[in-house]
Enzyme design. Structure first.
Site, PDB file in Angstrom:
ATOM      1  N   ARG A   1     -34.241 102.755  65.518  1.00  0.00           N
ATOM      2  CA  ARG A   1     -34.578 102.279  66.858  1.00  0.00           C
ATOM      3  C   ARG A   1     -35.770 103.051  67.403  1.00  0.00           C
ATOM      4  NH1 ARG A   1     -29.957 102.442  71.397  1.00  0.00           N
ATOM      5  NH2 ARG A   1     -30.345 104.663  71.165  1.00  0.00           N
TER       6      ARG A   1
ATOM      7  N   THR B   1     -39.549 101.708  72.744  1.00  0.00           N
ATOM      8  CA  THR B   1     -39.251 100.301  73.043  1.00  0.00           C
ATOM      9  C   THR B   1     -37.778  99.957  72.871  1.00  0.00           C
ATOM     10  OG1 THR B   1     -39.596  99.560  70.759  1.00  0.00           O
ATOM     11  CG2 THR B   1     -41.536  99.698  72.189  1.00  0.00           C
TER      12      THR B   1
ATOM     13  N   ASP C   1     -24.860 110.376  69.608  1.00  0.00           N
ATOM     14  CA  ASP C   1     -25.527 109.758  68.463  1.00  0.00           C
ATOM     15  C   ASP C   1     -24.635 109.920  67.239  1.00  0.00           C
ATOM     16  OD1 ASP C   1     -27.225 109.688  65.981  1.00  0.00           O
ATOM     17  OD2 ASP C   1     -28.795 109.231  67.466  1.00  0.00           O
TER      18      ASP C   1
ATOM     19  N   ASP D   1     -26.334 111.629  64.103  1.00  0.00           N
ATOM     20  CA  ASP D   1     -26.492 113.072  64.248  1.00  0.00           C
ATOM     21  C   ASP D   1     -25.154 113.799  64.133  1.00  0.00           C
ATOM     22  OD1 ASP D   1     -29.241 113.119  64.509  1.00  0.00           O
ATOM     23  OD2 ASP D   1     -29.181 112.873  66.695  1.00  0.00           O
TER      24      ASP D   1
END
Length: 214
Positions: free
Chosen positions: A109, A113, A205, A208
Site C-alpha cells: 500500500r 495514496t 500492522d 510488522d
C-alpha cells in the site's frame, strides 16, 4: 459462527477465535506469540470458509468391510496470500488443507495514496479451474484486496472467497462494491479507519507484528 449485518460478510464468532483475536489486539503480545496466534486463528477460520465445499462419494475398503464414503469434489483449493502478512495466515490454512496449491500476490500500500502497488504475482497454471481463497490479515481500506481479486479475475478465476483476521466497515464496503460476488470471512469488523488507513481499534500492522519489523 454468525453473519455480520453487512451483506456478504461472515463473522466467525467461535470463542476460540475471539479469544485469540483479543490476544493479538493486545500491544504487549510478543512477536512469537502473535505469529503463533495468527496461524492458529487462520486454521479455525479456514474450517468455516471451507464448510460448504462440494463432496463426492467413493468406494473404499475399511479394515472391516467395503463402504461408500465422502471426499472433497473437484480440484484442489488454492490459497492466495497477499504478501507479506498473508503468509502467516496461509501457513495455518495449509495445516488444515496441506494438499492445497498456493498462489502468491505481491502488493503493498502506497503510504501517500493508500492505493495498492503490484510487485509480484505467481499462480498455478490452471488456477481458473479452482476455488481460490484470498488471504490477508487486514481488510482496511480494501484497495489491496480489490487489486488482488482484480489480478485473479484477469487470470480467469471465478470462484473466489476472501479471508482476513480483521476488517473495517469501509474496507468491507469497498471490496463488496468492486466485487459483490466475493464473500468475506473474518473474526471481527471494526467501525473505522484512522488518517493513516489503519483499522481502529484494530491490532496495528499485522505484517510488522508477525515478522518483528517494527
Amino acid at each position: 459462527m454468525s453473519t455480520q449485518s453487512l451483506p456478504g460478510v461472515t463473522v466467525v464468532d467461535h470463542p476460540l477465535v475471539q479469544h485469540k483475536l483479543t490476544l493479538m489486539r493486545d500491544k504487549e503480545t510478543s512477536t512469537k506469540t502473535f505469529r503463533a496466534l495468527m496461524r492458529e486463528t487462520a486454521t479455525l477460520i479456514c474450517y468455516e470458509v471451507t464448510r460448504q465445499l462440494s463432496m463426492d462419494e467413493v468406494e473404499i475398503q475399511t479394515p472391516v468391510a467395503p463402504t461408500r464414503a465422502k471426499v472433497i469434489a473437484g480440484k484442489k483449493l488454492v490459497f492466495a496470500p497477499i504478501l507479506r502478512a498473508g503468509l502467516g495466515m496461509a501457513e495455518g490454512m495449509l495445516d488444515l488443507v496441506p494438499a492445497a496449491r498456493v498462489a502468491h500476490i505481491g502488493l503493498y500500500r502506497d503510504p501517500e495514496t493508500l492505493e495498492a502497488v503490484e510487485y509480484y504475482f505467481k499462480t498455478p497454471e490452471d488456477i481458473a479451474d479452482r476455488l481460490v481463497i484470498v488471504v490477508d490479515p487486514m481488510l482496511a481500506t480494501g484497495h489491496t484486496a480489490v487489486a488482488a481479486i482484480d489480478l485473479l479475475k484477469k487470470r480467469g478465476v471465478r470462484d473466489l472467497r476472501f479471508v482476513c483476521l480483521l476488517a473495517s466497515v469501509p474496507g468491507v464496503e469497498t471490496l463488496r462494491a468492486a466485487h459483490p460476488d466475493v464473500e468475506i470471512w473474518t473474526a471481527a469488523v471494526d467501525p473505522q479507519l484512522n488518517d493513516h488507513g489503519y483499522i481502529v481499534p484494530g491490532l496495528g500492522d499485522a505484517g510488522d507484528r508477525t515478522f518483528g519489523t517494527r
